[in-house]
Write a protein that holds these residues in place. Structure first.
Motif, PDB file in Angstrom:
ATOM      1  N   GLU A  22       0.855  -1.183   0.000  1.00 46.53           N
ATOM      2  CA  GLU A  22       0.000   0.000   0.000  1.00 46.53           C
ATOM      3  C   GLU A  22       0.896   1.241   0.000  1.00 46.53           C
ATOM      4  N   ASN A  23       0.600   2.147  -0.866  1.00 46.44           N
ATOM      5  CA  ASN A  23       1.342   3.394  -0.954  1.00 46.44           C
ATOM      6  C   ASN A  23       0.745   4.396   0.030  1.00 46.44           C
ATOM      7  N   ILE A  24       1.460   4.696   1.093  1.00 45.09           N
ATOM      8  CA  ILE A  24       0.940   5.585   2.137  1.00 45.09           C
ATOM      9  C   ILE A  24       0.707   7.006   1.623  1.00 45.09           C
ATOM     10  N   ARG A  25       1.419   7.414   0.595  1.00 44.85           N
ATOM     11  CA  ARG A  25       1.235   8.762   0.042  1.00 44.85           C
ATOM     12  C   ARG A  25      -0.126   8.932  -0.614  1.00 44.85           C
ATOM     13  N   LYS A  26      -0.736   7.843  -1.009  1.00 45.90           N
ATOM     14  CA  LYS A  26      -2.044   7.923  -1.658  1.00 45.90           C
ATOM     15  C   LYS A  26      -3.173   7.483  -0.727  1.00 45.90           C
ATOM     16  N   LYS A  27      -2.848   7.238   0.531  1.00 44.39           N
ATOM     17  CA  LYS A  27      -3.852   6.792   1.488  1.00 44.39           C
ATOM     18  C   LYS A  27      -4.908   7.877   1.690  1.00 44.39           C
ATOM     19  N   LYS A  28      -6.141   7.490   1.652  1.00 39.70           N
ATOM     20  CA  LYS A  28      -7.243   8.427   1.851  1.00 39.70           C
ATOM     21  C   LYS A  28      -7.488   8.617   3.344  1.00 39.70           C
ATOM     22  N   THR A  29      -7.824   9.823   3.724  1.00 38.00           N
ATOM     23  CA  THR A  29      -8.108  10.149   5.115  1.00 38.00           C
ATOM     24  C   THR A  29      -9.472  10.814   5.180  1.00 38.00           C
ATOM     25  N   PRO A  30     -10.561  10.026   5.225  1.00 43.63           N
ATOM     26  CA  PRO A  30     -11.901  10.608   5.164  1.00 43.63           C
ATOM     27  C   PRO A  30     -12.301  11.418   6.393  1.00 43.63           C
ATOM     28  N   ASP A  31     -11.701  11.150   7.522  1.00 39.64           N
ATOM     29  CA  ASP A  31     -12.122  11.804   8.761  1.00 39.64           C
ATOM     30  C   ASP A  31     -11.331  13.060   9.098  1.00 39.64           C
ATOM     31  N   TRP A  32     -10.230  13.302   8.425  1.00 43.83           N
ATOM     32  CA  TRP A  32      -9.421  14.465   8.751  1.00 43.83           C
ATOM     33  C   TRP A  32      -8.528  14.833   7.583  1.00 43.83           C
ATOM     34  N   SER A  33      -7.997  16.008   7.643  1.00 48.37           N
ATOM     35  CA  SER A  33      -7.077  16.489   6.621  1.00 48.37           C
ATOM     36  C   SER A  33      -5.777  16.891   7.287  1.00 48.37           C
ATOM     37  N   ILE A  34      -4.730  16.949   6.494  1.00 42.79           N
ATOM     38  CA  ILE A  34      -3.445  17.396   7.023  1.00 42.79           C
ATOM     39  C   ILE A  34      -2.982  18.620   6.250  1.00 42.79           C
ATOM     40  N   CYS A  35      -2.130  19.377   6.871  1.00 44.53           N
ATOM     41  CA  CYS A  35      -1.542  20.550   6.253  1.00 44.53           C
ATOM     42  C   CYS A  35      -0.034  20.442   6.468  1.00 44.53           C
ATOM     43  N   VAL A  36       0.699  20.270   5.400  1.00 46.40           N
ATOM     44  CA  VAL A  36       2.144  20.104   5.492  1.00 46.40           C
ATOM     45  C   VAL A  36       2.804  21.477   5.398  1.00 46.40           C
ATOM     46  N   GLN A  37       3.780  21.718   6.263  1.00 40.26           N
ATOM     47  CA  GLN A  37       4.543  22.949   6.221  1.00 40.26           C
ATOM     48  C   GLN A  37       6.008  22.644   6.441  1.00 40.26           C
ATOM     49  N   THR A  38       6.840  23.631   6.197  1.00 34.49           N
ATOM     50  CA  THR A  38       8.283  23.418   6.271  1.00 34.49           C
ATOM     51  C   THR A  38       8.859  23.651   7.664  1.00 34.49           C
ATOM     52  N   GLY A  39       8.086  24.214   8.573  1.00 33.25           N
ATOM     53  CA  GLY A  39       8.601  24.454   9.918  1.00 33.25           C
ATOM     54  C   GLY A  39       7.520  25.004  10.824  1.00 33.25           C
ATOM     55  N   SER A  40       7.868  25.173  12.090  1.00 32.82           N
ATOM     56  CA  SER A  40       6.870  25.612  13.069  1.00 32.82           C
ATOM     57  C   SER A  40       6.339  27.011  12.776  1.00 32.82           C
ATOM     58  N   GLN A  41       7.189  27.926  12.341  1.00 35.71           N
ATOM     59  CA  GLN A  41       6.738  29.292  12.067  1.00 35.71           C
ATOM     60  C   GLN A  41       5.704  29.301  10.941  1.00 35.71           C
ATOM     61  N   GLU A  42       5.917  28.509   9.914  1.00 35.99           N
ATOM     62  CA  GLU A  42       4.951  28.437   8.824  1.00 35.99           C
ATOM     63  C   GLU A  42       3.637  27.835   9.316  1.00 35.99           C
ATOM     64  N   GLY A  43       3.716  26.832  10.176  1.00 35.37           N
ATOM     65  CA  GLY A  43       2.503  26.233  10.732  1.00 35.37           C
ATOM     66  C   GLY A  43       1.708  27.215  11.563  1.00 35.37           C
ATOM     67  N   ILE A  44       2.402  27.988  12.379  1.00 37.28           N
ATOM     68  CA  ILE A  44       1.737  29.013  13.187  1.00 37.28           C
ATOM     69  C   ILE A  44       1.106  30.058  12.268  1.00 37.28           C
ATOM     70  N   ALA A  45       1.831  30.457  11.222  1.00 33.49           N
ATOM     71  CA  ALA A  45       1.315  31.469  10.286  1.00 33.49           C
ATOM     72  C   ALA A  45       0.033  30.987   9.612  1.00 33.49           C
ATOM     73  N   LYS A  46      -0.005  29.729   9.215  1.00 32.30           N
ATOM     74  CA  LYS A  46      -1.209  29.196   8.574  1.00 32.30           C
ATOM     75  C   LYS A  46      -2.383  29.171   9.543  1.00 32.30           C
ATOM     76  N   ALA A  47      -2.127  28.766  10.778  1.00 31.28           N
ATOM     77  CA  ALA A  47      -3.197  28.736  11.780  1.00 31.28           C
ATOM     78  C   ALA A  47      -3.713  30.146  12.057  1.00 31.28           C
ATOM     79  N   VAL A  48      -2.817  31.096  12.189  1.00 28.21           N
ATOM     80  CA  VAL A  48      -3.203  32.488  12.435  1.00 28.21           C
ATOM     81  C   VAL A  48      -4.035  33.012  11.262  1.00 28.21           C
ATOM     82  N   ASP A  49      -3.585  32.749  10.043  1.00 26.34           N
ATOM     83  CA  ASP A  49      -4.323  33.213   8.854  1.00 26.34           C
ATOM     84  C   ASP A  49      -5.728  32.627   8.793  1.00 26.34           C
TER      85      ASP A  49
END
Length: 90
Positions: free
Chosen positions: A1-28
């Motif tokens: 099974e290719n984990i990169r193509k795994k479906k996640t019907p109950d939740w979504s993910i947001c990939v970022q390059t670091g903590s500051q970018e993650g905080i910025a996305k949440a703030v936005d």
């Protein structure tokens, strides 16, 4: 099974390059100019640098070694409620 193509019907993910970018996305996504936000006191300077230009109202909650002090948080929530203010984010 290719984990990169795994479906996640109950939740979504947001990939970022670091903590500051993650905080910025949440703030936005969550905070607007008229919002009240409760933050740790002291708060990470990078978070403040992202929030201040938005124009939201920052309310500091004193912390100890385990995070926000519950009694201080409760007191601030009661104070804001008396003014008709409901924090957008804690």
């Amino acid at each position: 099974e290719n984990i990169r193509k795994k479906k996640t019907p109950d939740w979504s993910i947001c990939v970022q390059t670091g903590s500051q970018e993650g905080i910025a996305k949440a703030v936005d996504m969550l905070i607007g100019p008229e919002d009240t936000v409760l933050v740790d006191d002291p708060t990470y300077a990078g978070t403040l640098a992202l929030m201040r230009p938005i124009g939201c109202k920052l309310e500091g909650i004193p912390c100890d070694g385990e995070g926000m002090i519950p009694e201080k948080l409760q007191s601030k929530l009661e104070e804001l409620k008396a003014k008709g203010i409901r924090p957008r984010v804690v």
